[in-house]
Design an enzyme around this catalytic site. Structure first.
Site, short mmCIF file in Angstrom:
data_model
loop_
_atom_site.label_atom_id
_atom_site.label_comp_id
_atom_site.label_asym_id
_atom_site.label_seq_id
_atom_site.Cartn_x
_atom_site.Cartn_y
_atom_site.Cartn_z
N HIS A 112 20.69 49.46 23.84
CA HIS A 112 19.92 49.72 25.05
C HIS A 112 20.84 49.79 26.27
CE1 HIS A 112 16.45 50.14 27.54
NE2 HIS A 112 16.75 49.08 28.24
N SER A 141 17.20 52.79 31.70
CA SER A 141 16.00 52.00 31.42
C SER A 141 14.96 52.24 32.53
CB SER A 141 16.38 50.52 31.27
OG SER A 141 15.36 49.81 30.63
N ASP A 167 18.92 52.03 20.02
CA ASP A 167 18.21 51.24 21.04
C ASP A 167 17.01 50.55 20.41
OD1 ASP A 167 16.76 50.24 23.19
OD2 ASP A 167 17.26 51.91 24.51
#
Ligand SMILES: *[C@@H]1O[C@H](CO)[C@@H](O)[C@H](O)[C@H]1NC(C)=O
Ligand SMILES: *[C@@H]1O[C@H](CO)[C@@H](O)[C@H](O)[C@H]1NC(C)=O
Ligand SMILES: *[C@@H]1O[C@H](CO)[C@@H](O)[C@H](O)[C@H]1NC(C)=O
Ligand SMILES: *[C@@H]1O[C@H](CO)[C@@H](O)[C@H](O)[C@H]1NC(C)=O
Length: 540
Positions: free
Chosen positions: A453, A200, A413
């Protein structure tokens, strides 16, 4: 949770080295050298030692961050291996500094003398202690840092450009250099190989390192990278304000989001030949929300169908975010995990956008999405692009360094679409004028189906990556074929990864599926047979 066994530790120690208090046992020497760092480690004027302590395997650890948003950085319960824990305060300018930790395992020499740096998340601000714990248990001296400010918030950026600079790249670079010095001090020798892994925001940090300071890491693993940063921050508010109409009242209820997720899976799950709650290739999935439109006289209560406004909103979710003059800015959301997507559509404007514009870009506490966010504001953000945080450069420095980059992105995601990683890969092809066969020498990208994610998902999501360890069942160790072991093999043996092995689990933690995920631009392709078995899938 990982099992810890004090009784075993004491029994074994008592048998081999009675009396237990002997000062000459190897572990005692290590613990003394460790606590001695409090006095002995002063690599430069900028660095001071806050904590130097030996933590034996099984000891309790409490997250030292006092910021409530950092609670998620430590979900583990105890220390997984004998380590020396060092906590440092490193000044980066007269108005900024980094708090960092480095966890150095007792068995480092036997385990390959490796250094690794971990990443941050969101607007963080938070040390990834669970990653430190797991990766140090694999024998790596593992560092993490607070990215120049405490907490997953942009408030500390306000009128403090040096703090933004730390966030963009300097905290990472500084902590890496100091971490390596700490390794040398404790073990009286330098590390052999250095790694980075993050997801991320941590993925963006990895790309930043690959673009600007690849010499620091022999291998960089960057997951679900939030590069194209300014447009990413803007996109949340673009969809909130212009697709959802400010989302007040909410466009979809939680129940409706879940129903739409189920419908999206219903429409696209079977395209790959298997109905397993995994959309193997979202590039082939063209959703049709109109399938849920209410007929005249019907409504959600009577028929679980959507209004025209709701259908219009859903359609816009998957369309790209275009700026002034039709400039492409960011891809729309990906299909398959819409309950995660729904998190961007609270009644208040997305905090990441608000904080980024108010405190990092404009130093204007009165700025609001409702009054001030528009396409001109987006152009302005891209003009400012503080410290090149957009992270969109090519990889010529990486290529020249001879070091390696492995990127991955969950195809499920719903927070940050994998299409942004596809696009970065293809932009590198174009910018460098190198086809995939030549990029393969230093840059490989693995889309991971069934991964949400960074962590969790409906498929074979566990690939031994950043932010995944605490979510995996206790029985799972770092598997052969995971991203970390694959990177080590690539760097240290010259064997590049062709596929990345993922594992999926039942809700009670049993192994449910194994899949070898293909390297971009190849796609996981169903060959037939039990879809939970790796041999049922190929790449084409
Ligand atoms: C660790 O913490 C738990 C819960 O607070 C406690 O029960 C346990 O005794 C502690 N273990 C050690 C070794 O301090
Ligand atoms: C870190 O060092 C700076 C500069 O000396 C100091 O202002 C700050 O209070 C220190 N932080 C901690 C947590 O010790
Ligand atoms: C859009 O086009 C106008 C008119 O040609 C130009 O002045 C402006 O700079 C363009 N904006 C962007 C973001 O490219
Ligand atoms: C951003 O990158 C460009 C190109 O590498 C460089 O010229 C410029 O100085 C950088 N800006 C900042 C603020 O680091």
């Amino acid at each position: 949770m990982k099992s810890t066994s004090y009784s075993n530790l004491f029994t074994a120690a008592a048998v081999v080295s009675f009396p237990f208090t002997s000062a000459s046992t190897p572990s005692n020497k290590f613990s003394n050298r460790c606590s001695g760092l409090l006095q002995s480690f002063h690599p430069d004027q900028q660095t001071s030692v806050l904590v130097a302590e030996f933590l034996p395997k099984g000891s309790n650890f409490t997250n030292p961050s006092n910021h409530p948003s950092c609670a998620g950085g430590w979900l583990g319960s105890s220390i997984l291996s004998d380590i020396c824990r060092l906590r440092l305060n490193v000044t980066t300018s007269s108005t900024s500094g980094v708090i960092m930790e480095i966890w150095m395992p007792a068995n480092w020499e036997q385990k390959g003398k490796r250094f690794s740096m971990t990443g941050n998340g969101g607007l963080g601000g938070c040390i990834a202690f669970d990653d430190l714990n797991f990766i140090s248990s694999q024998g790596f001296a593992t560092a993490g840092h607070n990215n120049g400010h405490d907490g997953d918030t942009g408030v500390p950026f306000f009128n403090r450009p040096e703090v933004v600079k730390d966030f963009a790249y300097r905290a990472l670079l500084t902590a890496t250099k100091v971490g390596k010095k700490a390794v040398k001090q404790l073990y009286s020798q330098s590390h052999r190989k250095s790694y980075f892994l993050g997801c991320s925001s941590g993925g963006r940090q990895g790309l930043k390192a690959a673009q600007d300071f690849p010499e620091e890491y022999d291998g960089i693993i960057a997951g679900a990278a939030g590069n194209n940063w300014n447009n990413l921050m803007s996109s949340f508010s673009y969809y909130w304000k212009f697709a959802a109409g400010g989302n007040n009242p909410p466009v979809l209820t939680a129940e409706q989001w879940a129903a739409w997720r189920d419908e999206a899976l219903n429409q696209c799950d079977g395209i790959d030949g298997v109905r397993d709650l995994v959309i193997e290739d979202p590039r082939k999935c063209k959703l049709r929300p109109e399938s849920k439109l209410c007929a005249p006289g019907k409504n959600w209560a009577s028929d679980r169908c959507f209004t025209t406004a709701q259908v219009t909103f859903i359609r816009k979710l998957y369309e790209p975010f275009y700026g002034n003059n039709g400039t492409f800015l960011f891809p729309g959301f990906g299909p398959g995990d819409e309950t995660l997507t729904s998190l961007w559509f609270a009644t208040t404007a997305p905090q990441f956008t608000v904080d980024w514009y108010r405190y990092a870009l404009l130093n204007d506490e009165t700025w609001t999405v409702e009054a001030n966010f528009n396409l001109d504001a987006v152009d302005n953000a891209n003009r400012i692009d503080p410290y090149n945080i957009s992270t969109l450069k090519d990889l010529s420095k990486l290529k020249a360094s001879g070091h390696k980059l492995l990127t991955y992105h969950g195809l499920g995601d719903g927070l940050l679409t994998s299409e942004t990683s596809d696009r970065y890969y293809e932009s590198v092809v174009r910018m460098m004028g190198l086809p995939s066969a030549q990029l393969d020498e230093f840059y490989r990208y693995f889309p991971i189906s069934g991964l949400s994610h960074c962590s969790l998902g409906n498929g074979a999501w566990y690939i031994g990556a950043a932010n995944q360890y605490v979510a995996a069942p206790a029985t799972t160790t770092d598997p052969e074929g995971s991203v970390l072991t694959s990177m080590v093999k690539w760097v240290e043996q010259g064997i590049p990864p062709e596929r990345i092995t993922g594992r999926g689990f039942t809700t009670d933690g049993k192994l449910a599926s194994t899949k070898d995920h293909c390297k971009w631009p190849l796609r996981n392709t169903y060959l037939g047979g039990n879809s939970n078995k790796r041999n049922s899938w190929g790449c084409s």
